[in-house]
Design a protein around this motif. Sequence first.
Motif, PDB file in Angstrom:
ATOM      1  N   GLY A   1      31.522  28.000  37.039  1.00  0.00           N
ATOM      2  CA  GLY A   1      31.081  29.362  37.340  1.00  0.00           C
ATOM      3  C   GLY A   1      30.396  29.439  38.696  1.00  0.00           C
ATOM      4  O   GLY A   1      30.612  30.383  39.472  1.00  0.00           O
ATOM      5  N   PHE A   2      29.579  28.442  39.013  1.00  0.00           N
ATOM      6  CA  PHE A   2      28.907  28.415  40.315  1.00  0.00           C
ATOM      7  C   PHE A   2      29.911  28.139  41.438  1.00  0.00           C
ATOM      8  O   PHE A   2      29.766  28.664  42.545  1.00  0.00           O
ATOM      9  N   ALA A   3      30.927  27.308  41.147  1.00  0.00           N
ATOM     10  CA  ALA A   3      31.991  27.081  42.135  1.00  0.00           C
ATOM     11  C   ALA A   3      32.711  28.395  42.430  1.00  0.00           C
ATOM     12  O   ALA A   3      33.076  28.680  43.578  1.00  0.00           O
ATOM     13  N   GLY A   4      32.922  29.193  41.386  1.00  0.00           N
ATOM     14  CA  GLY A   4      33.551  30.490  41.573  1.00  0.00           C
ATOM     15  C   GLY A   4      32.715  31.430  42.418  1.00  0.00           C
ATOM     16  O   GLY A   4      33.239  32.170  43.264  1.00  0.00           O
ATOM     17  N   ILE A   5      31.405  31.398  42.218  1.00  0.00           N
ATOM     18  CA  ILE A   5      30.512  32.245  43.018  1.00  0.00           C
ATOM     19  C   ILE A   5      30.598  31.850  44.489  1.00  0.00           C
ATOM     20  O   ILE A   5      30.698  32.707  45.377  1.00  0.00           O
TER      21      ILE A   5
ATOM     22  N   ILE B   1      34.402  37.969  34.582  1.00  0.00           N
ATOM     23  CA  ILE B   1      34.073  38.970  35.600  1.00  0.00           C
ATOM     24  C   ILE B   1      35.063  38.891  36.755  1.00  0.00           C
ATOM     25  O   ILE B   1      35.582  39.903  37.228  1.00  0.00           O
ATOM     26  N   LEU B   2      35.346  37.666  37.212  1.00  0.00           N
ATOM     27  CA  LEU B   2      36.272  37.487  38.331  1.00  0.00           C
ATOM     28  C   LEU B   2      37.682  37.936  37.968  1.00  0.00           C
ATOM     29  O   LEU B   2      38.418  38.446  38.818  1.00  0.00           O
ATOM     30  N   ASN B   3      38.075  37.756  36.708  1.00  0.00           N
ATOM     31  CA  ASN B   3      39.401  38.169  36.263  1.00  0.00           C
ATOM     32  C   ASN B   3      39.515  39.666  36.077  1.00  0.00           C
ATOM     33  O   ASN B   3      40.568  40.263  36.359  1.00  0.00           O
ATOM     34  N   ASN B   4      38.459  40.298  35.597  1.00  0.00           N
ATOM     35  CA  ASN B   4      38.531  41.705  35.207  1.00  0.00           C
ATOM     36  C   ASN B   4      38.199  42.682  36.321  1.00  0.00           C
ATOM     37  O   ASN B   4      38.665  43.829  36.297  1.00  0.00           O
ATOM     38  N   GLU B   5      37.398  42.279  37.299  1.00  0.00           N
ATOM     39  CA  GLU B   5      37.035  43.189  38.388  1.00  0.00           C
ATOM     40  C   GLU B   5      38.124  43.182  39.464  1.00  0.00           C
ATOM     41  O   GLU B   5      37.942  42.695  40.580  1.00  0.00           O
ATOM     42  N   ARG B   6      39.257  43.753  39.113  1.00  0.00           N
ATOM     43  CA  ARG B   6      40.436  43.686  39.980  1.00  0.00           C
ATOM     44  C   ARG B   6      40.209  44.345  41.344  1.00  0.00           C
ATOM     45  O   ARG B   6      40.677  43.843  42.372  1.00  0.00           O
ATOM     46  N   GLN B   7      39.523  45.469  41.366  1.00  0.00           N
ATOM     47  CA  GLN B   7      39.334  46.181  42.623  1.00  0.00           C
ATOM     48  C   GLN B   7      38.526  45.360  43.620  1.00  0.00           C
ATOM     49  O   GLN B   7      38.727  45.449  44.831  1.00  0.00           O
ATOM     50  N   LEU B   8      37.620  44.535  43.109  1.00  0.00           N
ATOM     51  CA  LEU B   8      36.758  43.743  43.991  1.00  0.00           C
ATOM     52  C   LEU B   8      37.326  42.358  44.260  1.00  0.00           C
ATOM     53  O   LEU B   8      37.353  41.898  45.414  1.00  0.00           O
ATOM     54  N   THR B   9      37.799  41.681  43.202  1.00  0.00           N
ATOM     55  CA  THR B   9      38.201  40.275  43.327  1.00  0.00           C
ATOM     56  C   THR B   9      39.712  40.062  43.337  1.00  0.00           C
ATOM     57  O   THR B   9      40.158  38.931  43.537  1.00  0.00           O
ATOM     58  N   GLY B  10      40.476  41.110  43.089  1.00  0.00           N
ATOM     59  CA  GLY B  10      41.923  40.951  43.003  1.00  0.00           C
ATOM     60  C   GLY B  10      42.403  40.503  41.642  1.00  0.00           C
ATOM     61  O   GLY B  10      43.610  40.331  41.432  1.00  0.00           O
TER      62      GLY B  10
ATOM     63  N   ALA C   1      36.778  29.146  38.656  1.00  0.00           N
ATOM     64  CA  ALA C   1      35.632  29.301  37.769  1.00  0.00           C
ATOM     65  C   ALA C   1      36.006  29.090  36.303  1.00  0.00           C
ATOM     66  O   ALA C   1      35.190  29.336  35.418  1.00  0.00           O
ATOM     67  N   GLY C   2      37.227  28.614  36.054  1.00  0.00           N
ATOM     68  CA  GLY C   2      37.711  28.477  34.690  1.00  0.00           C
ATOM     69  C   GLY C   2      37.095  27.325  33.922  1.00  0.00           C
ATOM     70  O   GLY C   2      36.522  26.388  34.500  1.00  0.00           O
ATOM     71  N   PHE C   3      37.234  27.376  32.617  1.00  0.00           N
ATOM     72  CA  PHE C   3      36.683  26.368  31.719  1.00  0.00           C
ATOM     73  C   PHE C   3      37.218  24.970  32.051  1.00  0.00           C
ATOM     74  O   PHE C   3      36.472  23.989  32.066  1.00  0.00           O
ATOM     75  N   MET C   4      38.505  24.869  32.345  1.00  0.00           N
ATOM     76  CA  MET C   4      39.105  23.558  32.614  1.00  0.00           C
ATOM     77  C   MET C   4      38.532  22.919  33.865  1.00  0.00           C
ATOM     78  O   MET C   4      38.405  21.692  33.945  1.00  0.00           O
TER      79      MET C   4
END
Length: 318
Positions: free
Chosen positions: A62-66, A126-135, A242-245
């Motif tokens: 998650g922090f890597a994703g941020i 959040i990263l998956n669902n906020e399409r307008q911001l994150t694609g 930011a995925g679980f894997m």
Amino acid sequence: MKLSAKSATLLVLIALILLSPVLFPSGYYYRVGALIFVNAIAVTGIVILTGYAGQISLGHAGFAGIGAYACALAPVHLGLHPSLALVLGAAISAVLAWLVGRPILRLKGYYLGVATLGFGILISMILNNERQLTGGPDGMEVPDLGLRGLLRDAGLDLTNGQFWYFFCGIVLILAAWLALNLFNSPTGRALRALHGSEVAARTVGVDVARLKLQAFVISAVYASVSGSLLALQNKFITPDVAGFMHSIEMVTMAVLGGVGSVLGAIFGAAVLTLLPQVLTVFAEYEQLVLGLVMMLVMIFLPQGLLPSILRKVRGKDE
């Protein structure tokens, strides 16, 4: 004059980074080397959290994703240079780790693991669902760092693979140096006492809650920087970072190489990054063979690959 363990570790790491390109049969291996270094930075943070402090996190991706999305979004929306976006991502990760860590680090064992897992899943959602911001799942482009162009103007013309290999290598050396300095500091000794026994550490005056939080924040910054470097070198990022894997990969790399050793964890990152490349000859059985290899290592070398190998070598020498 006998070298200290810290100096020896850094010298070995520097030598490997400088000499490995001699063995590269093609420019593609610079890209693989840079990926190893990026993974090793994140895994070094896991060493601080798990190897030093004895705490577990299954949501560090998650922090890597941020960090990754900070490099994608901050230049576009805030007008920041990508290098400053990297710093911003690390700062956001540190603050978020401090806020999240205060309640969840009161938990222990698998309760702590599940809590950190929930945090990582939340960031990924959040990263998956906020399409307008994150694609969304399609991801988004990341601006060029621009440093390679400056080096070219200064007379040092590197290919893209060479640039990222040496740039990520320098960042890894700095990350390892900081982690090794922490190990030998009073804070590092307190963290190791905490790892041994929280009760014993508390009785000798160690502020257990504060140290756990410090380790969590530091490791979050390491993960954020690794995510930023991955995004900048690929010039594209998806929520998979930011995925679980990805979180599981971080922990597995640390445990595989030796979670109590910075050099061991870096070795584990190298092995687990390279192994899938080697196992492609097994085609559809690649994942099966990879899992089997990891099981055998954990069964017969439970301390991790590098510590176990060094122990056997020293035993023969004796």
